[in-house]
Design a protein around this motif. Structure first.
Motif, PDB file in Angstrom:
ATOM      1  N   LEU A  78      41.235  38.096 104.199  1.00 24.20           N
ATOM      2  CA  LEU A  78      41.015  39.537 104.063  1.00 24.20           C
ATOM      3  C   LEU A  78      39.754  39.842 103.261  1.00 24.20           C
ATOM      4  CD1 LEU A  78      42.279  42.385 104.558  1.00 24.20           C
ATOM      5  CD2 LEU A  78      43.420  42.109 102.338  1.00 24.20           C
ATOM      6  N   VAL A  79      39.568  39.144 102.144  1.00 27.25           N
ATOM      7  CA  VAL A  79      38.409  39.404 101.281  1.00 27.25           C
ATOM      8  C   VAL A  79      37.126  38.928 101.938  1.00 27.25           C
ATOM      9  CG1 VAL A  79      37.369  38.904  99.036  1.00 27.25           C
ATOM     10  CG2 VAL A  79      39.828  39.330  99.194  1.00 27.25           C
ATOM     11  N   HIS A  80      37.167  37.759 102.569  1.00 27.74           N
ATOM     12  CA  HIS A  80      35.986  37.232 103.260  1.00 27.74           C
ATOM     13  C   HIS A  80      35.508  38.233 104.316  1.00 27.74           C
ATOM     14  CE1 HIS A  80      33.813  33.426 104.748  1.00 27.74           C
ATOM     15  NE2 HIS A  80      33.362  34.415 105.488  1.00 27.74           N
ATOM     16  N   GLY A  81      36.456  38.748 105.090  1.00 28.78           N
ATOM     17  CA  GLY A  81      36.091  39.728 106.105  1.00 28.78           C
ATOM     18  C   GLY A  81      35.512  40.992 105.514  1.00 28.78           C
ATOM     19  N   ALA A  82      36.005  41.411 104.348  1.00 26.65           N
ATOM     20  CA  ALA A  82      35.504  42.623 103.700  1.00 26.65           C
ATOM     21  C   ALA A  82      34.045  42.467 103.295  1.00 26.65           C
ATOM     22  CB  ALA A  82      36.362  42.953 102.479  1.00 26.65           C
ATOM     23  N   THR A  83      33.669  41.301 102.770  1.00 30.82           N
ATOM     24  CA  THR A  83      32.280  41.102 102.352  1.00 30.82           C
ATOM     25  C   THR A  83      31.338  41.168 103.548  1.00 30.82           C
ATOM     26  OG1 THR A  83      32.474  38.675 102.492  1.00 30.82           O
ATOM     27  CG2 THR A  83      32.962  39.701 100.367  1.00 30.82           C
ATOM     28  N   GLU A  84      31.737  40.575 104.664  1.00 29.37           N
ATOM     29  CA  GLU A  84      30.868  40.588 105.842  1.00 29.37           C
ATOM     30  C   GLU A  84      30.831  41.975 106.489  1.00 29.37           C
ATOM     31  OE1 GLU A  84      31.799  37.325 108.426  1.00 29.37           O
ATOM     32  OE2 GLU A  84      30.549  36.015 107.173  1.00 29.37           O
ATOM     33  N   GLN A  85      31.943  42.684 106.437  1.00 36.14           N
ATOM     34  CA  GLN A  85      31.969  44.035 106.993  1.00 36.14           C
ATOM     35  C   GLN A  85      30.969  44.941 106.284  1.00 36.14           C
ATOM     36  OE1 GLN A  85      35.876  45.836 106.954  1.00 36.14           O
ATOM     37  NE2 GLN A  85      35.052  47.895 107.209  1.00 36.14           N
ATOM     38  N   GLY A 126      28.266  43.892 104.842  1.00 34.00           N
ATOM     39  CA  GLY A 126      26.914  43.382 105.042  1.00 34.00           C
ATOM     40  C   GLY A 126      26.453  42.414 103.976  1.00 34.00           C
ATOM     41  N   LEU A 127      27.381  41.968 103.120  1.00 36.75           N
ATOM     42  CA  LEU A 127      27.047  41.001 102.085  1.00 36.75           C
ATOM     43  C   LEU A 127      27.151  39.580 102.632  1.00 36.75           C
ATOM     44  CD1 LEU A 127      29.106  42.716  99.258  1.00 36.75           C
ATOM     45  CD2 LEU A 127      26.611  42.447  99.228  1.00 36.75           C
ATOM     46  N   ASP A 128      26.530  38.648 101.925  1.00 39.16           N
ATOM     47  CA  ASP A 128      26.649  37.234 102.266  1.00 39.16           C
ATOM     48  C   ASP A 128      27.828  36.663 101.482  1.00 39.16           C
ATOM     49  OD1 ASP A 128      26.462  34.511 102.607  1.00 39.16           O
ATOM     50  OD2 ASP A 128      24.275  34.452 102.436  1.00 39.16           O
ATOM     51  N   PRO A 129      28.933  36.294 102.139  1.00 48.06           N
ATOM     52  CA  PRO A 129      30.102  35.813 101.398  1.00 48.06           C
ATOM     53  C   PRO A 129      29.873  34.497 100.681  1.00 48.06           C
ATOM     54  CG  PRO A 129      30.416  35.512 103.750  1.00 48.06           C
ATOM     55  CD  PRO A 129      29.158  36.320 103.592  1.00 48.06           C
ATOM     56  N   TYR A 130      28.763  33.821 100.967  1.00 46.67           N
ATOM     57  CA  TYR A 130      28.510  32.510 100.374  1.00 46.67           C
ATOM     58  C   TYR A 130      27.621  32.557  99.131  1.00 46.67           C
ATOM     59  CZ  TYR A 130      30.801  30.641 104.446  1.00 46.67           C
ATOM     60  OH  TYR A 130      31.741  30.366 105.397  1.00 46.67           O
ATOM     61  N   VAL A 131      27.214  33.751  98.723  1.00 45.41           N
ATOM     62  CA  VAL A 131      26.387  33.878  97.520  1.00 45.41           C
ATOM     63  C   VAL A 131      27.182  34.665  96.490  1.00 45.41           C
ATOM     64  CG1 VAL A 131      24.218  34.722  96.537  1.00 45.41           C
ATOM     65  CG2 VAL A 131      24.267  33.809  98.871  1.00 45.41           C
ATOM     66  N   GLY A 132      27.813  33.933  95.572  1.00 41.48           N
ATOM     67  CA  GLY A 132      28.629  34.553  94.549  1.00 41.48           C
ATOM     68  C   GLY A 132      27.996  34.436  93.183  1.00 41.48           C
ATOM     69  N   TYR A 133      28.738  34.852  92.172  1.00 47.30           N
ATOM     70  CA  TYR A 133      28.203  34.926  90.816  1.00 47.30           C
ATOM     71  C   TYR A 133      29.017  34.094  89.834  1.00 47.30           C
ATOM     72  CZ  TYR A 133      25.570  38.415  93.214  1.00 47.30           C
ATOM     73  OH  TYR A 133      24.755  39.018  94.135  1.00 47.30           O
ATOM     74  N   LEU A 134      30.315  34.236  89.828  1.00 47.56           N
ATOM     75  CA  LEU A 134      31.140  33.370  88.989  1.00 47.56           C
ATOM     76  C   LEU A 134      31.204  31.963  89.576  1.00 47.56           C
ATOM     77  CD1 LEU A 134      33.124  32.965  86.611  1.00 47.56           C
ATOM     78  CD2 LEU A 134      34.964  33.639  88.180  1.00 47.56           C
ATOM     79  N   HIS A 135      31.429  31.856  90.877  1.00 47.94           N
ATOM     80  CA  HIS A 135      31.628  30.559  91.504  1.00 47.94           C
ATOM     81  C   HIS A 135      30.328  29.905  91.968  1.00 47.94           C
ATOM     82  CE1 HIS A 135      35.744  32.217  91.737  1.00 47.94           C
ATOM     83  NE2 HIS A 135      36.100  30.964  91.657  1.00 47.94           N
ATOM     84  N   GLY A 136      29.218  30.614  91.891  1.00 48.52           N
ATOM     85  CA  GLY A 136      27.939  29.996  92.205  1.00 48.52           C
ATOM     86  C   GLY A 136      27.762  29.697  93.678  1.00 48.52           C
ATOM     87  N   ILE A 137      26.782  28.842  93.976  1.00 50.37           N
ATOM     88  CA  ILE A 137      26.447  28.502  95.364  1.00 50.37           C
ATOM     89  C   ILE A 137      26.698  27.019  95.597  1.00 50.37           C
ATOM     90  CG2 ILE A 137      24.599  28.347  97.067  1.00 50.37           C
ATOM     91  CD1 ILE A 137      23.279  30.725  95.797  1.00 50.37           C
ATOM     92  N   ARG A 138      27.538  26.749  96.594  1.00 52.24           N
ATOM     93  CA  ARG A 138      27.778  25.377  97.036  1.00 52.24           C
ATOM     94  C   ARG A 138      27.905  25.394  98.552  1.00 52.24           C
ATOM     95  NH1 ARG A 138      32.390  23.043  92.835  1.00 52.24           N
ATOM     96  NH2 ARG A 138      31.159  23.254  90.916  1.00 52.24           N
ATOM     97  N   PRO A 139      27.465  24.324  99.224  1.00 53.89           N
ATOM     98  CA  PRO A 139      27.550  24.299 100.685  1.00 53.89           C
ATOM     99  C   PRO A 139      28.985  24.506 101.170  1.00 53.89           C
ATOM    100  CG  PRO A 139      26.155  22.524  99.893  1.00 53.89           C
ATOM    101  CD  PRO A 139      26.785  23.127  98.682  1.00 53.89           C
ATOM    102  N   GLY A 140      29.148  25.434 102.119  1.00 55.19           N
ATOM    103  CA  GLY A 140      30.452  25.663 102.720  1.00 55.19           C
ATOM    104  C   GLY A 140      31.448  26.415 101.856  1.00 55.19           C
ATOM    105  N   ALA A 168      33.321  35.740  98.183  1.00 55.64           N
ATOM    106  CA  ALA A 168      34.712  36.015  98.554  1.00 55.64           C
ATOM    107  C   ALA A 168      35.664  35.483  97.492  1.00 55.64           C
ATOM    108  CB  ALA A 168      35.023  35.398  99.915  1.00 55.64           C
ATOM    109  N   LEU A 169      35.387  34.303  96.954  1.00 53.02           N
ATOM    110  CA  LEU A 169      36.227  33.743  95.904  1.00 53.02           C
ATOM    111  C   LEU A 169      36.121  34.568  94.630  1.00 53.02           C
ATOM    112  CD1 LEU A 169      35.548  29.940  96.451  1.00 53.02           C
ATOM    113  CD2 LEU A 169      37.555  31.253  97.158  1.00 53.02           C
ATOM    114  N   ASP A 170      34.927  35.090  94.333  1.00 55.52           N
ATOM    115  CA  ASP A 170      34.773  35.973  93.169  1.00 55.52           C
ATOM    116  C   ASP A 170      35.690  37.187  93.286  1.00 55.52           C
ATOM    117  OD1 ASP A 170      32.830  34.295  92.189  1.00 55.52           O
ATOM    118  OD2 ASP A 170      31.158  35.673  92.498  1.00 55.52           O
TER     119      ASP A 170
END
Length: 344
Positions: free
Chosen positions: A217-224, A226-240, A245-247
């Motif tokens: 649900l959250v992953h879909g909300a970020t893409e809806q 127009g955000l990039d779900p793979y670029v977060g702030y608390l959890h940082g950036i890691r491949p895949g 969304a995890l934030d």
């Protein structure tokens, strides 16, 4: 069993085939006679669990229409999703990357994420303590007091490592309190601690499965938005890893997923017969158990929730979308800070 919930088609029966038939989805099981036809206009997302086949024509049509398809394991672990062409403003995504690269901005957003997680965790613990007997009530209120103390330290956290430490400690306190709040049916062993890979008891199995629903649900909300779900702030950036969304999941785990699981066990809606023990010690939900969770998740998504910033009640299922929009507004400079959602 196949269940249609809030325009989302959940498919969990193993061996089912989904095919495109004109403007409909044809649902067929190779070992069962007959078929079911579902108009595509009634479906805005498809979520499949385990061995479920989708035809190339159906996948292509979903991609063209912007209809998401999400693949989960039978235990509810997120595997991947199809979204079609990338949507959203490239300038918003550029601002999202710039905010990640700016240490001060990244830490400021992460502070809000962790603070919301702690506040919402404390909220559910205090609510559960109201109906508890004296001994567990005392234990839960003690954990709530520790979370209150942690809240005072978060604004002074200087970096992501410190915030991850607070987040991990808050999760530990939360599950210690949850153990005292659970009053499951006979045959359900006591919940001792969070076990994920694999879940080794019914409560952990239900938590893992519900987190999978929440993550989708959250992953879909970020893409809806127009955000990039793979670029977060608390959890940082890691491949895949869908870090954003995890934030955003952090503020919803306790008041949505954990509270739902707690209610289902305490109301005896999830019982021992809804779980299977597998070789090696893992525990999974049965098909009937997943159906109970799907139905409860549907009811929760429809239930109104207070959104203070919006000044009105909204369906709970729309909360992640509203929060993703607030992230976007902050990144565009319309809001001085990200304002997380807290339960009331």
């Amino acid at each position: 069993m196949t269940t249609e919930l809030l325009n989302t088609l959940y498919v969990q029966t193993q061996g089912i085939e989904l095919r495109l038939e004109e403007d409909s989805v044809r649902i067929r099981h190779p070992d069962q006679p007959g078929r079911r036809i579902l108009p595509l206009r009634r479906v805005n997302a498809i979520v499949v669990y385990g061995h479920v086949t989708l035809s190339t024509e159906l996948l292509t049509r979903c991609a063209q229409d912007g209809r998401t398809v999400t693949w989960m394991s039978r235990t509810g672990r997120y595997l991947g999703r199809l979204d079609g062409a990338v949507r959203g403003n490239v300038l918003l995504r550029h601002a999202q990357h710039q905010a990640h690269d700016d240490t001060e901005t990244r830490v400021a957003i992460a502070r809000q994420v962790v603070a919301a997680k702690v506040r919402n965790s404390r909220w559910i613990i205090l609510r559960a303590a109201r109906d508890a007997t004296p001994t567990p009530q005392t234990a839960m209120r003690a954990r709530a007091n520790e979370l209150a103390q942690a809240l005072t330290k978060i604004p002074d956290a200087a970096d992501i490592d410190a915030l991850m430490g607070y987040e991990g400690n808050a999760a530990r306190l939360h599950f210690e309190a949850l153990r005292h709040a659970l009053r499951p049916d006979d045959g359900i062993p006591p919940f001792e601690r969070r076990e994920r890979r694999p879940p080794t008891d019914p409560v952990n199995a239900a938590l893992s499965f519900t987190y999978g629903l929440l993550r989708s649900l959250v992953h879909g909300a970020t893409e809806q938005v127009g955000l990039d779900p793979y670029v977060g702030y608390l959890h940082g950036i890691r491949p895949g890893k869908p870090s954003l969304a995890l934030d955003l999941m952090e503020e919803f785990r306790a008041p949505l997923a954990d509270r739902l699981v707690l209610s289902l066990f305490n109301r005896r809606q999830l019982r021992a017969e809804h779980f299977d023990a597998l070789p090696g010690g893992a525990v999974n939900l049965t098909d009937d158990g997943r159906t109970v969770l799907f139905q409860a998740w549907q009811e929760l998504r429809d239930k109104p929730a207070t959104h203070t910033l919006a000044g009105r009640d909204v369906p709970t299922g729309l909360l992640p979308t509203m929060q993703a929009r607030l992230v976007a507004r902050h990144l565009r400079g319309d809001l001085p800070a990200y304002l997380p959602w807290t339960a009331t």
